[in-house]
Scaffold this active site. Structure first.
Site: not given
Ligand SMILES: *Cc1c(COP(=O)(O)O)cnc(C)c1O
Length: 424
Positions: A141, A236, A264
């Site tokens: 994701y 990511d 995060k």
């Molecule tokens: C949480 C997450 C996102 C998205 O971040 P948001 O702040 O919710 O838009 C993208 N990539 C990864 C791996 C994530 O865990």
């Protein structure tokens, strides 16, 4: 105000009563709760119930709730004003910290969420390479950006199909989706579309199909095949950044991507994301280069200060061995409880993140993750909640420990989990 009343009022004015779908507890059943307070490793809901928290706001709160240094810095900054719309000193401080801590990042651009980070990173990759396709992995994701919110059809190296109404097929078709940890499928995709693949984007340790580590050599393979084909490699690290080590998964595995996405932990609980990389790539971002990307509230001083204090604490204390030990205690404890009860399970652990799958298969990609008994997970979640243990309300997410989880708190959590599992 209690949970039930709040949720009733929420349903009148918010879709599903929430601002992010998983909060509605659809995947686990039961009534959603609203949280009103957090301290250290604990949170309290609107009914006054207390929980030991392994959700950690989905990862950002690695220092626990309301860490005194973070709270003080934020409070001091709020007094000075909330936003200026021109450069403030804290953006520069946070950028220097990121560059110092994350091995492959020489320059960084701050945004307001992980989604914005991945969206902008893909645009930059396309802008730099002049190519169109994005290759992603099934079950990874990357936020809710159109090009990345697609899932695979059957077979290997398929065109993406839209993951939701509202994404035109023409856009989803520019995303190639292959199984995580499947080198053959990546090779096949490069044989067919290699000329025109702008980037490969991957969670170096997957956290959003539940925790799934990369197989030995998989990240190195991705580094090599992208380099050979003139594609960019995007890590990511929105979850893994500052969590698996102070330099994230790239430091842990010794692989440097071209672009890194962060979020995060970077904001320490405030809405902050970022993308960064080598100087020559980041110099393509406006106003230095032609690839446009902007944000009215990007680099917000209060959010930046929150990030600065969080990263400084991680840089100076390097709590990673301690986090790993606490996670080992937790995962082994949960494994023993489920084992004694004869419940088939598989626990994937990497550093301070883990997922309990209710399956007897090895979990190494999304297909195998989906072999988990999600109905049983739902009951497990609800029993834990009842006994005062908060874990993510979905099978396909990670539990987190932070520096506020001490040995005694894990022991207490294990006692509660043991009670909860008794009549599972
Ligand atoms: C949480 C997450 C996102 C998205 O971040 P948001 O702040 O919710 O838009 C993208 N990539 C990864 C791996 C994530 O865990």
């Amino acid at each position: 105000m209690n949970n039930r009343k709040l949720m009733e009022e929420a349903l009148e004015v918010l879709p599903g009563g929430v601002n992010s779908p998983v909060r509605a507890f659809k995947a686990v059943g039961g009534s959603p709760i609203a949280l009103v307070k957090g301290r250290g490793c604990r949170v309290w809901d609107a009914d006054g119930n207390e929980y030991i928290d392994f959700l950690a706001s989905w990862g950002p709160l690695i220092l626990g709730h309301a860490h005194p240094k973070v709270v003080k810095a934020v409070r001091d900054e709020v007094e000075k004003g909330l936003s200026f719309g021109l450069t403030n000193p804290h953006e520069v401080r946070l950028a220097h910290l990121v560059v110092e801590m994350v091995p492959s990042v020489e320059k960084v651009r701050f945004v307001n969420s992980g989604t914005e980070a991945t969206m902008s990173a893909v645009r930059l990759a396309r802008g730099v390479t002049g190519k169109r396709y994005v290759l992603k992995f099934d079950g990874c994701y990357h936020g809710h950006y159109d090009s990345l919110l697609v899932s695979a059809g059957s077979g290997v190296a398929t065109f993406g199909i839209p993951g939701t109404p509202g994404i035109p097929e023409e856009i989803a078709e520019l995303t190639l989706v292959v199984p995580f940890n499947d080198e053959g499928a990546v090779k096949e995709a490069f044989e067919r579309y290699g000329e025109d693949i702008a980037c490969v984007i991957v969670e170096p340790v997957a956290g959003n199909m539940g925790v799934v580590p990369p197989k030995e050599g998989f990240l190195k393979f991705l580094r090599e095949i992208t380099q050979k084909n003139g594609s960019l490699l995007i890590f990511d690290e929105v979850i893994t950044g500052f969590r698996l080590s102070k330099g994230g998964a790239q430091e842990l595995f010794g692989i440097e991507p071209d672009i890194t996405c962060l979020g995060k932990i970077l904001g320490g609980g405030m809405p902050v994301g970022a993308y960064g990389g080598r100087r020559e790539i980041m110099s393509q971002v406006a106003p230095e280069g032609p690839v446009y990307q902007a944000g009215t509230l990007s680099g917000n001083p209060v959010a930046m200060v929150c990030g600065v204090e969080t990263l400084k604490e991680l840089r100076d204390k390097e709590p990673y061995p301690q986090l790993e030990a606490r996670m080992k205690q937790l995962s082994e404890g949960v494994g023993k409880i489920l084992g004694d009860k004869g419940i088939p399970h598989r626990i994937n652990v990497v550093g301070s993140m883990m997922t309990v799958f209710f399956t007897d298969r090895e979990v190494f990609d999304f297909e195998s993750a989906k072999s988990s008994d999600t109905e049983l997970f739902g009951r497990f979640f609800r029993k834990l909640l009842e006994k005062g243990v908060l874990i993510p309300p979905s099978q396909f997410e990670a539990w987190f420990v932070g520096t506020a989880h001490e040995e005694k708190h894990i022991e207490e959590a294990l006692e509660r989990i043991s009670e909860a599992v008794k009549d599972l």
